[in-house]
Every structure is written in structure tokens, then in C-alpha cells.
Design a protein around this motif. Structure first.
Motif, PDB file in Angstrom:
ATOM      1  N   GLU A  75       0.841  -1.202   0.000  1.00 21.99           N
ATOM      2  CA  GLU A  75       0.000   0.000   0.000  1.00 21.99           C
ATOM      3  C   GLU A  75       0.872   1.247   0.000  1.00 21.99           C
ATOM      4  OE1 GLU A  75      -2.526  -0.320   3.405  1.00 21.99           O
ATOM      5  OE2 GLU A  75      -0.941   0.168   4.823  1.00 21.99           O
ATOM      6  N   MET A  76       0.250   2.340  -0.449  1.00 21.76           N
ATOM      7  CA  MET A  76       0.976   3.609  -0.521  1.00 21.76           C
ATOM      8  C   MET A  76      -0.035   4.740  -0.363  1.00 21.76           C
ATOM      9  SD  MET A  76       3.453   5.054  -3.573  1.00 21.76           S
ATOM     10  CE  MET A  76       2.348   4.620  -4.893  1.00 21.76           C
ATOM     11  N   ASP A  77       0.339   5.730   0.429  1.00 21.51           N
ATOM     12  CA  ASP A  77      -0.450   6.949   0.543  1.00 21.51           C
ATOM     13  C   ASP A  77       0.499   8.088   0.886  1.00 21.51           C
ATOM     14  OD1 ASP A  77      -0.131   7.040   3.460  1.00 21.51           O
ATOM     15  OD2 ASP A  77      -1.723   5.561   3.578  1.00 21.51           O
ATOM     16  N   MET A  78      -0.037   9.284   0.936  1.00 18.06           N
ATOM     17  CA  MET A  78       0.856  10.421   1.166  1.00 18.06           C
ATOM     18  C   MET A  78       0.067  11.608   1.707  1.00 18.06           C
ATOM     19  SD  MET A  78       3.532  12.173  -1.473  1.00 18.06           S
ATOM     20  CE  MET A  78       2.365  13.029  -2.507  1.00 18.06           C
ATOM     21  N   ASP A  79       0.681  12.310   2.612  1.00 18.15           N
ATOM     22  CA  ASP A  79       0.221  13.628   3.046  1.00 18.15           C
ATOM     23  C   ASP A  79       1.223  14.625   2.492  1.00 18.15           C
ATOM     24  OD1 ASP A  79      -2.001  12.853   4.614  1.00 18.15           O
ATOM     25  OD2 ASP A  79      -0.680  12.361   6.297  1.00 18.15           O
ATOM     26  N   SER A  80       0.726  15.776   2.059  1.00 19.78           N
ATOM     27  CA  SER A  80       1.614  16.841   1.589  1.00 19.78           C
ATOM     28  C   SER A  80       1.195  18.142   2.239  1.00 19.78           C
ATOM     29  CB  SER A  80       1.554  16.975   0.063  1.00 19.78           C
ATOM     30  OG  SER A  80       2.125  15.848  -0.551  1.00 19.78           O
ATOM     31  N   GLU A  81       2.158  19.016   2.417  1.00 17.32           N
ATOM     32  CA  GLU A  81       1.917  20.307   3.063  1.00 17.32           C
ATOM     33  C   GLU A  81       2.572  21.400   2.239  1.00 17.32           C
ATOM     34  OE1 GLU A  81       3.231  22.485   7.269  1.00 17.32           O
ATOM     35  OE2 GLU A  81       3.546  20.329   7.008  1.00 17.32           O
ATOM     36  N   GLY A  82       1.840  22.480   2.032  1.00 16.38           N
ATOM     37  CA  GLY A  82       2.391  23.651   1.364  1.00 16.38           C
ATOM     38  C   GLY A  82       2.593  24.755   2.384  1.00 16.38           C
ATOM     39  N   VAL A  83       3.717  25.434   2.301  1.00 16.18           N
ATOM     40  CA  VAL A  83       4.025  26.531   3.220  1.00 16.18           C
ATOM     41  C   VAL A  83       4.085  27.816   2.406  1.00 16.18           C
ATOM     42  CG1 VAL A  83       5.669  27.440   4.902  1.00 16.18           C
ATOM     43  CG2 VAL A  83       5.327  24.951   4.700  1.00 16.18           C
ATOM     44  N   VAL A  84       3.204  28.752   2.728  1.00 19.10           N
ATOM     45  CA  VAL A  84       3.108  30.020   2.019  1.00 19.10           C
ATOM     46  C   VAL A  84       3.421  31.147   3.002  1.00 19.10           C
ATOM     47  CG1 VAL A  84       1.580  31.577   0.746  1.00 19.10           C
ATOM     48  CG2 VAL A  84       1.397  29.103   0.413  1.00 19.10           C
ATOM     49  N   ASP A  85       4.317  32.026   2.612  1.00 16.86           N
ATOM     50  CA  ASP A  85       4.723  33.161   3.437  1.00 16.86           C
ATOM     51  C   ASP A  85       4.064  34.438   2.912  1.00 16.86           C
ATOM     52  OD1 ASP A  85       6.403  34.712   5.297  1.00 16.86           O
ATOM     53  OD2 ASP A  85       7.444  35.355   3.474  1.00 16.86           O
ATOM     54  N   VAL A  86       3.511  35.206   3.817  1.00 10.54           N
ATOM     55  CA  VAL A  86       2.985  36.525   3.459  1.00 10.54           C
ATOM     56  C   VAL A  86       3.745  37.541   4.308  1.00 10.54           C
ATOM     57  CG1 VAL A  86       0.972  38.018   3.304  1.00 10.54           C
ATOM     58  CG2 VAL A  86       0.707  35.552   2.973  1.00 10.54           C
ATOM     59  N   VAL A  90       3.415  40.648   0.352  1.00 15.91           N
ATOM     60  CA  VAL A  90       3.974  39.841  -0.734  1.00 15.91           C
ATOM     61  C   VAL A  90       3.780  38.363  -0.380  1.00 15.91           C
ATOM     62  CG1 VAL A  90       6.051  39.239  -2.032  1.00 15.91           C
ATOM     63  CG2 VAL A  90       5.672  41.610  -1.317  1.00 15.91           C
ATOM     64  N   ILE A  91       3.096  37.636  -1.266  1.00  9.16           N
ATOM     65  CA  ILE A  91       2.790  36.228  -1.027  1.00  9.16           C
ATOM     66  C   ILE A  91       3.811  35.375  -1.778  1.00  9.16           C
ATOM     67  CG2 ILE A  91       1.045  34.431  -1.297  1.00  9.16           C
ATOM     68  CD1 ILE A  91      -1.041  36.755  -1.420  1.00  9.16           C
ATOM     69  N   THR A  92       4.482  34.473  -1.033  1.00  4.94           N
ATOM     70  CA  THR A  92       5.503  33.624  -1.623  1.00  4.94           C
ATOM     71  C   THR A  92       5.272  32.180  -1.211  1.00  4.94           C
ATOM     72  OG1 THR A  92       7.099  35.438  -1.442  1.00  4.94           O
ATOM     73  CG2 THR A  92       7.996  33.245  -1.847  1.00  4.94           C
ATOM     74  N   TYR A  93       5.164  31.291  -2.201  1.00  2.99           N
ATOM     75  CA  TYR A  93       5.072  29.864  -1.916  1.00  2.99           C
ATOM     76  C   TYR A  93       6.477  29.406  -1.564  1.00  2.99           C
ATOM     77  CZ  TYR A  93       1.951  25.840  -2.152  1.00  2.99           C
ATOM     78  OH  TYR A  93       1.123  24.797  -1.832  1.00  2.99           O
ATOM     79  N   LYS A  94       6.728  29.098  -0.295  1.00  4.34           N
ATOM     80  CA  LYS A  94       8.071  28.794   0.182  1.00  4.34           C
ATOM     81  C   LYS A  94       8.475  27.325   0.023  1.00  4.34           C
ATOM     82  CE  LYS A  94      10.262  31.543   2.170  1.00  4.34           C
ATOM     83  NZ  LYS A  94      11.253  32.478   1.661  1.00  4.34           N
ATOM     84  N   ASN A 136      12.376  27.741  -7.237  1.00  2.00           N
ATOM     85  CA  ASN A 136      11.420  28.733  -6.750  1.00  2.00           C
ATOM     86  C   ASN A 136      10.729  28.294  -5.467  1.00  2.00           C
ATOM     87  OD1 ASN A 136      11.593  30.713  -8.896  1.00  2.00           O
ATOM     88  ND2 ASN A 136      10.714  29.123 -10.184  1.00  2.00           N
ATOM     89  N   VAL A 137      10.457  27.003  -5.358  1.00  3.32           N
ATOM     90  CA  VAL A 137       9.789  26.445  -4.186  1.00  3.32           C
ATOM     91  C   VAL A 137      10.653  25.311  -3.660  1.00  3.32           C
ATOM     92  CG1 VAL A 137       7.707  25.287  -3.331  1.00  3.32           C
ATOM     93  CG2 VAL A 137       7.507  27.025  -5.127  1.00  3.32           C
TER      94      VAL A 137
END
Length: 149
Positions: A75-86, A90-94, A136-137
Motif C-alpha cells: 500500500e501507498m499513501d501520502m500527506d503533503s503540506e504547502g508553506v506560504v509566506d505573506v 507579498v505572497i511567496t510559496y516557500k 522557486n519552491v
């Protein structure tokens, strides 16, 4: 060379806090600014969509590599997290952090597990979305690989 074209239509009624709509061949949804950025939080948003693109590209790439290597996948699964800085408006996907959990079938060998661990790393470098945002990210992996007992 083969080029593939994907199309998306976006309708936006105007104004920062309005709700728009996007539609492509298989994706149809409302879009708005998320509540974390003081938006109406209706439908999805660009931050989730980039995270979704990166996560699905990674896990599909990894699945294909596992299949080609003929590893005994349980089996395989995944959690992912995005970190965005404001900062100062100025909004930046870090960063994007993928946390894949991959379990091999009982009887898998140490060699299988070592090969799996190499593929977990290689899939990030092979994924076209990862390559598109590279530089960039920041991309981070926190894998959990094991053999079922």
C-alpha cells in the motif's frame, strides 16, 4: 518531440473577495482566496492547486517507478503540506513537504527496501511539476517506508 496541450477557462466576476470558477476537461470548481489570507474561502485556491499538482505528480511518478521495478507494493499513501509566506503583502510559496508512506508486502527483502528508498528520492527529481517549480519552491521529503510484518 510530442507536445501535449491542456486548457483551462477561468471566469472571475471581479474584485479580490469574489468567487470565480475554473473549468478544464476533468476539473470544474469554484475558486477564491482562502480564509488564511482573509478571503471568502469558497472552493479551492491557487495554493491548494499547486500543492495538488505537486503531490499527484510525485505519487504517480513514484507508483510508476515502483511498478517498473517490480517491487512488491502492499500500500501507498501520502500527506503533503504547502508553506506560504505573506510578508508585507507579498505572497511567496516557500515550501512543499511530501510525506509518502510506502509499505511493501511481507517477504520483501532488504534489497527491495533499499531500492524503494532510492525510488522515493528519484521520483521527486523525475516529476515534471517538481522540475517546473525547482529553484522557486523548496521541496522536502519525509518518507516512511517499511515492509508489512
Amino acid at each position: 518531440m510530442t507536445l501535449h496541450h491542456f486548457h483551462l477557462k477561468a471566469d472571475w466576476p471581479g474584485g479580490r473577495n469574489n468567487v470565480g470558477y475554473i473549468e478544464s476537461d476533468k476539473l470544474k470548481t469554484k475558486v477564491s482566496i482562502p480564509k488564511e489570507m482573509d478571503g471568502p474561502d469558497v472552493g479551492t485556491n491557487p495554493d491548494e492547486m499547486l500543492l495538488g499538482a505537486a503531490a499527484t505528480c510525485y505519487i504517480i511518478s513514484l507508483a510508476a517507478m515502483i511498478e517498473r521495478a517490480d517491487l512488491p507494493l502492499h500500500e501507498m499513501d501520502m500527506d503533503s503540506e504547502g508553506v506560504v509566506d505573506v510578508t508585507d503583502g507579498v505572497i511567496t510559496y516557500k515550501k512543499i513537504i511530501h510525506k509518502p508512506r510506502v509499505v511493501l508486502k511481507a517477504g520483501a527483502t532488504e534489497r527491495h527496501l533499499r531500492q524503494l528508498n532510492r525510488l522515493v528520492e528519484k521520483a521527486e527529481k523525475s516529476c515534471m511539476i517538481s522540475r517546473a517549480i525547482e529553484g522557486n519552491v523548496e521541496l522536502e521529503l519525509q518518507p516512511d517506508t517499511s515492509v508489512i510484518s
